[in-house]
Design an enzyme around this catalytic site. Structure first.
Site, PDB file in Angstrom:
ATOM      1  N   CYS A 181       0.857  -1.304  -0.161  1.00 26.51           N
ATOM      2  CA  CYS A 181       0.027   0.154  -0.185  1.00 26.51           C
ATOM      3  C   CYS A 181       1.109   1.352   0.297  1.00 26.51           C
ATOM      4  O   CYS A 181       0.824   2.391  -0.771  1.00 26.51           O
ATOM      5  CB  CYS A 181      -0.860  -0.659   0.740  1.00 26.51           C
ATOM      6  SG  CYS A 181      -1.860  -1.501   1.705  1.00 26.51           S
ATOM      7  N   HIS A 185       1.606   4.876  -1.450  1.00 31.43           N
ATOM      8  CA  HIS A 185       0.775   6.227  -0.224  1.00 31.43           C
ATOM      9  C   HIS A 185       1.307   6.552   0.821  1.00 31.43           C
ATOM     10  O   HIS A 185       1.603   6.491   1.788  1.00 31.43           O
ATOM     11  CB  HIS A 185      -0.715   5.326  -0.092  1.00 31.43           C
ATOM     12  CG  HIS A 185      -1.627   5.327  -0.520  1.00 31.43           C
ATOM     13  ND1 HIS A 185      -2.057   6.629  -1.688  1.00 31.43           N
ATOM     14  CD2 HIS A 185      -2.293   4.099  -1.322  1.00 31.43           C
ATOM     15  CE1 HIS A 185      -3.401   5.744  -2.291  1.00 31.43           C
ATOM     16  NE2 HIS A 185      -3.731   4.766  -2.619  1.00 31.43           N
ATOM     17  N   ARG A 229     -13.211   0.224  -1.732  1.00 29.56           N
ATOM     18  CA  ARG A 229     -11.449   0.787  -1.395  1.00 29.56           C
ATOM     19  C   ARG A 229     -10.577  -0.425  -1.451  1.00 29.56           C
ATOM     20  O   ARG A 229      -9.472   0.022  -2.602  1.00 29.56           O
ATOM     21  CB  ARG A 229     -11.531   1.768  -1.256  1.00 29.56           C
ATOM     22  CG  ARG A 229     -10.752   2.840  -0.972  1.00 29.56           C
ATOM     23  CD  ARG A 229      -9.981   3.364  -2.049  1.00 29.56           C
ATOM     24  NE  ARG A 229      -9.554   2.469  -2.963  1.00 29.56           N
ATOM     25  CZ  ARG A 229      -9.229   2.497  -4.387  1.00 29.56           C
ATOM     26  NH1 ARG A 229      -9.683   3.853  -4.609  1.00 29.56           N
ATOM     27  NH2 ARG A 229      -8.780   2.221  -5.641  1.00 29.56           N
ATOM     28  N   CYS A 233      -7.608  -1.762  -4.458  1.00 32.61           N
ATOM     29  CA  CYS A 233      -6.163  -1.768  -3.749  1.00 32.61           C
ATOM     30  C   CYS A 233      -5.851  -2.677  -4.661  1.00 32.61           C
ATOM     31  O   CYS A 233      -4.718  -2.945  -4.535  1.00 32.61           O
ATOM     32  CB  CYS A 233      -5.789  -0.532  -2.979  1.00 32.61           C
ATOM     33  SG  CYS A 233      -6.353   1.595  -2.876  1.00 32.61           S
TER      34      CYS A 233
END
Lengths: 272, 104
Positions: A181, A185, A229, A233
């Protein structure tokens, strides 16, 4: 030979410098224009339609046991919807696990309304005529936390456990692309095409991201929730399919929600 | 049966501003499904708004209007408490009518 090479390198460096400068400038403009476009859209947010349908579903007697969800305990007592989303995920003693909104709704639908898991999850994510009850219910419950400050607890050992696992997952690199992730991010000023990627390791970005989901996705014409979401992802990371409401999903959500603590919740929002 | 519209009407000065959200697929007839077959067009064709029995807006729509359309318009001659009635008819003949009282 050496000289020629050196010259080419210099030229290359100069070109890079110029193009980066131009991009940064037009990028700033574009971002501002997109922000204006979003504000213009916000007034007629179709998420309203999902909230209205969700409220209806919440109050409707459904399932084999023919009861409504009005006795469903979202953490603030049976039937209390106001402000519930701002404190989720949390530990639930009756299920002896940490749950996010959607796994909690699923729990209520199976235990109180008597649906099977398959029935309750017939359409986890809507697509046109195939509408998702889960998304509508989530929109309604989340909307009832508008203006409430995020306040996710870490009082119970399992809540701390979920956070720690979520944090681990956030930084865990895997899949054919060796993605975490954090790859997308974990740094400021990253974007995919025209979408700015929030740096979720930073409080301000983490708060803004979490407090604007669920959201109506203009490009899909659908309302999307946090379970969606994360699911998407994972798909983009080429990770294994994320099971709806799984401990993995709840752990990541605990990590993300807790990091947004203190910010005012403001969803269902609208996104491109 | 289509989902209800969300209608908000409010006095702003001597004008009434109406905001309407409609729940509709608005299929253009240009899209194909996963099997490659064209999805037939199906869209809101007529929109009418009335207040106190008078038509205040009448529109003919086509396929260029988005899914779940949002409509905002203003008119004069009404006062708080009056009712605004909005109806639409789509290309399949499906229809929906909803109303809202004008807020001060």
């Amino acid at each position: 030979m050496m000289q020629w090479r050196g010259g080419a390198l210099m030229l290359g460096a100069a070109l890079v410098a110029v193009s980066v400068g131009a991009q940064a400038q037009s990028g700033g403009d574009t971002i501002k224009k997109i922000e204006e476009y979003r504000q213009a859209l916000a007034d007629g947010n179709p998420a309203d339609l999902w909230e209205a349908r969700g409220e209806d579903l919440w109050k409707q007697k459904r399932g084999p046991k023919n009861v409504s969800l009005e006795r469903c305990d979202l953490g603030k007592g049976p039937g209390v919807v106001k402000g519930a989303y701002a404190e989720l995920p949390r530990y639930f003693a009756d299920a002896d696990r940490v749950m996010d909104l959607e796994s909690r709704l699923l729990h209520c639908m199976t235990t109180q309304q008597g649906m099977t898991r398959a029935e309750a999850l017939k359409v986890p994510f809507g697509d046109g005529e195939k509408r998702s009850d889960m998304e509508a219910l989530s929109a309604y419950v989340a909307g009832e936390s508008r203006g409430v400050k995020m306040n996710v607890s870490q009082a119970h050992a399992k809540e701390r456990q979920a956070y720690a696992l979520g944090q681990k997952l956030f930084y865990y690199r895997g899949g054919p692309h060796d993605f975490a992730c954090a790859t997308c991010h974990g740094e400021a000023n990253k974007r995919i095409r025209l979408q700015d990627l929030p740096n979720l390791t930073e409080t301000k970005d983490a708060q803004k991201a979490y407090t604007t989901w669920p959201a109506y996705r203009v490009s899909q014409g659908e309302l999307r929730t946090m379970q969606w979401r994360l699911n998407d992802c994972f798909r983009q990371q080429r990770f294994p399919f994320l099971e709806f409401g799984s401990d993995t999903s709840v752990a990541l959500l605990t990590f993300l929600a807790r990091n947004a603590n203190g910010a005012e919740f403001n969803a269902p929002a609208i996104k491109r | 049966m289509a989902d209800p519209m969300r209608i908000r009407a409010k006095m702003e000065g001597d004008k009434t501003v109406v905001r309407v959200l409609m729940s509709h697929e608005m299929e253009t007839g240009q899209r194909k499904d996963s099997a490659g077959k064209t999805i037939p067009a199906m869209f809101i064709q007529e929109v009418t708004a009335t207040c106190n029995g008078k038509t205040v807006l009448s529109a003919q729509w086509g396929t260029s209007i988005s899914k779940n359309p949002y409509l905002q318009f203003a008119f004069s001659g009404a006062k708080a408490g009056d009712k605004v009635v909005v109806s639409w008819v789509d290309s399949k003949g499906d229809k929906r009518t909803d109303e809202a009282a004008i807020a001060a």
